[in-house]
Scaffold this active site. Structure first.
Site, PDB file in Angstrom:
ATOM      1  CB  CYS A   2     -21.313  -9.254 -84.126  1.00 21.20           C
ATOM      2  SG  CYS A   2     -23.068  -9.864 -84.968  1.00 21.20           S
ATOM      3  NE  ARG A  27     -16.822 -11.712 -81.037  1.00 22.31           N
ATOM      4  CZ  ARG A  27     -17.009 -12.009 -79.805  1.00 22.31           C
ATOM      5  NH1 ARG A  27     -15.917 -12.732 -79.336  1.00 22.31           N
ATOM      6  NH2 ARG A  27     -18.239 -12.126 -79.172  1.00 22.31           N
ATOM      7  CD1 TRP A  70     -22.289 -16.095 -87.920  1.00 17.68           C
ATOM      8  CD2 TRP A  70     -23.966 -15.739 -86.661  1.00 17.68           C
ATOM      9  NE1 TRP A  70     -23.021 -17.099 -88.112  1.00 17.68           N
ATOM     10  CE2 TRP A  70     -24.023 -17.230 -87.353  1.00 17.68           C
ATOM     11  CE3 TRP A  70     -25.053 -15.431 -85.987  1.00 17.68           C
ATOM     12  CZ2 TRP A  70     -25.008 -18.077 -86.680  1.00 17.68           C
ATOM     13  CZ3 TRP A  70     -25.996 -16.266 -85.734  1.00 17.68           C
ATOM     14  CH2 TRP A  70     -25.910 -17.654 -85.942  1.00 17.68           C
ATOM     15  CG  ASN A  94     -21.811  -9.509 -80.055  1.00 25.91           C
ATOM     16  OD1 ASN A  94     -22.583 -10.230 -80.689  1.00 25.91           O
ATOM     17  ND2 ASN A  94     -20.652 -10.053 -79.289  1.00 25.91           N
ATOM     18  N   GLY A  95     -25.193  -9.069 -80.178  1.00 15.03           N
ATOM     19  CA  GLY A  95     -26.268  -9.388 -79.406  1.00 15.03           C
ATOM     20  C   GLY A  95     -27.508  -9.436 -80.319  1.00 15.03           C
ATOM     21  CD  GLU A 474     -15.365 -32.612 -82.196  1.00  9.38           C
ATOM     22  OE1 GLU A 474     -16.398 -32.545 -81.949  1.00  9.38           O
ATOM     23  OE2 GLU A 474     -14.633 -31.729 -82.537  1.00  9.38           O
ATOM     24  CE  LYS A 478     -14.117 -29.662 -85.624  1.00 10.12           C
ATOM     25  NZ  LYS A 478     -14.447 -29.894 -84.368  1.00 10.12           N
ATOM     26  CD  GLU A 481     -17.084 -27.675 -87.323  1.00 11.40           C
ATOM     27  OE1 GLU A 481     -16.440 -28.182 -86.480  1.00 11.40           O
ATOM     28  OE2 GLU A 481     -17.698 -26.707 -86.947  1.00 11.40           O
ATOM     29  CG  HIS A 497     -32.517 -50.671 -85.814  1.00  8.75           C
ATOM     30  ND1 HIS A 497     -33.305 -51.931 -85.845  1.00  8.75           N
ATOM     31  CD2 HIS A 497     -31.237 -51.115 -85.183  1.00  8.75           C
ATOM     32  CE1 HIS A 497     -32.541 -52.854 -85.072  1.00  8.75           C
ATOM     33  NE2 HIS A 497     -31.486 -52.212 -84.807  1.00  8.75           N
ATOM     34  CE  LYS A 593     -12.288 -20.931 -82.191  1.00  9.81           C
ATOM     35  NZ  LYS A 593     -12.671 -22.311 -82.600  1.00  9.81           N
TER      36      LYS A 593
HETATM   37  C1  F6R Z   1     -17.303 -27.054 -83.726  1.00 13.11           C
HETATM   38  C2  F6R Z   1     -17.223 -25.839 -82.795  1.00 13.11           C
HETATM   39  C3  F6R Z   1     -18.284 -25.709 -81.931  1.00 13.11           C
HETATM   40  C4  F6R Z   1     -18.136 -25.279 -80.602  1.00 13.11           C
HETATM   41  C5  F6R Z   1     -19.343 -24.889 -79.549  1.00 13.11           C
HETATM   42  C6  F6R Z   1     -19.255 -24.504 -78.440  1.00 13.11           C
HETATM   43  O1  F6R Z   1     -16.020 -27.062 -84.251  1.00 13.11           O
HETATM   44  O2  F6R Z   1     -16.156 -25.226 -82.567  1.00 13.11           O
HETATM   45  O3  F6R Z   1     -19.570 -26.726 -82.067  1.00 13.11           O
HETATM   46  O4  F6R Z   1     -17.570 -26.416 -79.753  1.00 13.11           O
HETATM   47  O5  F6R Z   1     -20.117 -23.784 -80.692  1.00 13.11           O
HETATM   48  O6  F6R Z   1     -18.332 -23.303 -78.315  1.00 13.11           O
HETATM   49  P1  F6R Z   1     -17.631 -23.149 -76.843  1.00 13.11           P
HETATM   50  O7  F6R Z   1     -16.810 -24.128 -76.638  1.00 13.11           O
HETATM   51  O8  F6R Z   1     -16.967 -21.852 -77.387  1.00 13.11           O
HETATM   52  O9  F6R Z   1     -18.593 -22.947 -75.903  1.00 13.11           O
END
Ligand code: F6R
Length: 598
Positions: A2, A27, A70, A94-95, A474, A478, A481, A497, A593
């Site tokens: 949010c 956000r 969000w 937000n929260g 990773e 990627k 997501e 396995h 994010k």
């Molecule tokens: C994936 C991604 C998330 C963040 C995670 C931690 O592409 O961006 O997995 O890495 O939410 O976020 P931060 O680094 O902001 O604590």
């Protein structure tokens, strides 16, 4: 999680709120809304839709608050979108108010009716009920603060006033000053078109913004200590790229250099500019690395390098587990917290736990002056610049750069590697890695070809061994997501396995194999899936020709160069695949994010 914006000043508020909300969409982007003195306008979906609704608005009200959501409590709907209004109070939040059900029941006995399923509307009603009783909004907010369990950043308007009241606890909130009035926002990136002068609110403070000034309550200071943001408007533009993610992928060689340059002196790691004394790492016997998602994945690669170069036992923890399932405490443990945003609730909570339990804490953070950076004993900032695409790329690789440098510093302090080798590796990190990244970026056409191969598949697998496996984690994240292909990562030897039963005709299996000793074993695993119909892709810095259906040969002569090159290729593969699948690359489904709820 949010985004919040607010403005009070001399100009019409609606256009400013919309500009700010667009920048805050990373956000959360389920629904959005703005409230001015005159009206509330809400939309299900993106801010662009809200902007359309307000295009011909004649509302010249000079005070307003806005929100992009969000969803946590209640479905994605217009009713659940913020702002919420009860009685004379309008607010955005937000929260999460964890004890909302108890407060709701109490308010319902007083006859309050609710139209949404949100915890926010309950918070709004509680503040309104206290305000109705006392007629004093500051007292009402103070009283409500005592009742709320959970996290919050609130922007609050009182009917008929040109003021905005704000408070925060565990969720971020800043206020900012410009020639035309005062703003508030979840973070500074929303306000860069208007001003760079900001004050980061402390937990529990209450702030009243009016067109001509700021008042602080519950605060240790009487006026805000303004700071100047180092963000620029260019940081927030796409600069000709189709997506922020692509721009950020291409920025990586530069931002890695920026991140490393001040921390290398005489070709050796040196963190003195971060305030770390030369013996900061000397007595460390054990390291915990804590983070979420990609940040945790960076930590895994860090673990691999620290254990290899410096021989210090290192464990990596998912932040949401760390404080609830803590490891047995040992002396001289350093806890490293990794977070691009600096606001991730789980990481922040683990940091609080570590501090309470007497650990030495160091954070690696990108966004300056954020909760995790401020709360940890020491911070090393990455200089990735603003990362706008929800899926991290340059945030992750700058974390990797710092972790690599820490591993080298530790090996220097403990003499686990000869000095000349530390110098050689430091030079490879600073000079070789950016070049290797540029070379990998030039293989984009081949990666486009691969994306064509996998774009119509429902499942994919990433396999690797050792550090390569951590890179697979990773790569797999990627891909899932942003392209929504169900991708799983496996240690290469583990697939047989059980999971190998999922391999069918043309299932993509992507192996990362840069370690010469482990290479034959990973290739054998690739052949096992190939003989069951898989389409095999090999990403490697070793010179091979016919070990898979398709090979991405990385031009990376050393391990460090191979780590970064491998990641660039999987970032590009995810990007190109998501593009072919028509996905919303910068704002993937269901994500946000900055994850500021637990
Ligand atoms: C994936 C991604 C998330 C963040 C995670 C931690 O592409 O961006 O997995 O890495 O939410 O976020 P931060 O680094 O902001 O604590």
């Amino acid at each position: 999680m949010c985004g919040i914006i607010g403005y009070t000043g001399s100009q019409a508020s609606e256009p400013k709120l919309i500009t700010g909300l667009k920048a805050l969409e990373y956000r959360g982007y389920d629904s959005c809304g703005v409230a001015t003195k005159e009206k509330i306008t809400k939309a299900k979906g993106r801010v662009a839709y809200l902007e359309d609704l307000l295009r011909n608005s004649e509302d010249m009200s000079t005070v307003g608050i806005g929100h992009t959501r969000w969803a946590t409590h209640g479905e994605v709907s217009k009713e659940n979108a913020h702002p919420h209004r009860i009685g004379k109070i309008t607010l955005v939040h937000n929260g999460i108010i964890e004890n909302y059900a108890e407060i709701k029941a109490e308010l319902q006995t007083q006859g309050v009716k609710f139209v949404s399923q949100t915890d926010t509307e309950i918070a709004c009603a509680l503040i309104n009920s206290y305000y109705e009783n006392s007629g004093d909004i500051i007292e009402a907010i103070k009283k409500a603060q005592k009742r709320f369990v959970g996290s919050y950043a609130f922007a609050i308007m009182v009917e008929g006033e040109n003021k905005i009241y704000a408070t925060r606890y565990k969720s971020p909130l800043i206020i900012a000053k410009s020639k035309d009035g005062y703003y508030l926002a979840s973070d500074m990136s929303a306000l860069i078109p208007f001003t760079r002068k900001y004050y980061r609110m402390n937990e529990g403070e209450i702030i009243c913004l009016s067109p001509n000034g700021v008042e602080l309550f519950n605060a240790k200071i009487s006026t805000p200590l303004w700071e100047i943001s180092n963000l620029s408007i260019e940081d927030t533009r796409k600069e000709g790229y189709d997506h922020y993610m692509l721009k950020e992928i291409y920025e990586q060689s530069t931002v890695i250099k920026n991140t490393l340059s001040k921390r290398i002196k005489s070709v050796l790691p040196d963190f003195s500019e971060d305030g770390l004394s030369n013996d900061y790492f000397k007595d460390i016997h054990e390291i915990h690395i804590i983070g979420c998602g990609s940040a945790m994945h960076a930590g895994l690669v860090g673990k691999g390098l620290i254990e290899k170069y410096a021989k210090i036992p290192t464990s990596v923890f998912v932040a949401s587990e760390y404080r609830y399932n803590p490891p047995i405490k040992k002396d001289n443990t350093l806890c490293i917290f990794i977070s691009q945003s600096g606001e991730t609730a789980d990481t922040f909570a683990s940091l609080e736990y570590a501090k309470q339990n007497g650990y030495k804490t160091l954070s690696i953070v990108n966004a300056q002056n954020t909760s995790i950076a401020i709360e940890s004993h020491n911070v090393i900032y990455t200089y990735a610049g603003v990362e706008i695409a929800v899926a991290t790329t340059k945030g992750y690789t700058t974390q990797l750069a710092i972790l690599s440098l820490i591993a080298l510093k530790l090996s220097l302090d403990r003499s686990t590697l000869p000095l000349e080798q530390v110098k050689d590796l430091t030079s490879k990190l600073y000079n070789g890695v950016p070049k290797a990244i540029e070379t990998t970026l030039s293989t984009r056409d081949k990666i486009k070809f691969l994306a064509e191969k996998i774009k119509d598949r429902d499942d994919a697998f990433y396999i690797g061994r050792g550090v390569d496996y951590y890179l697979c984690k990773e790569g797999s994240l990627k891909l899932k997501e942003i392209s929504y292909i169900n991708s799983q990562d496996y240690p290469a030897g583990e697939l047989k396995h059980g999971t190998i039963s999922l391999i069918t005709e043309n299932t993509p299996v992507i192996a990362i194999a840069n370690n010469i000793d482990l290479f034959p074993k990973t290739v054998s695993n690739l052949k096992e899936v190939k003989s069951r119909g898989a389409y095999t892709i090999l990403i490697t810095s070793l010179r091979v020709t016919d070990e898979a259906d398709c090979i991405i040969n990385l031009n990376a002569p050393s391990e460090l160069e191979a780590i970064f090159s491998s990641i660039i290729s999987v970032q590009l593969l995810s990007y190109e695949t998501a593009l072919l699948r028509g996905c919303d690359i910068d704002k993937p489904r269901n994500l946000a994010k900055s994850v500021t709820v637990e």
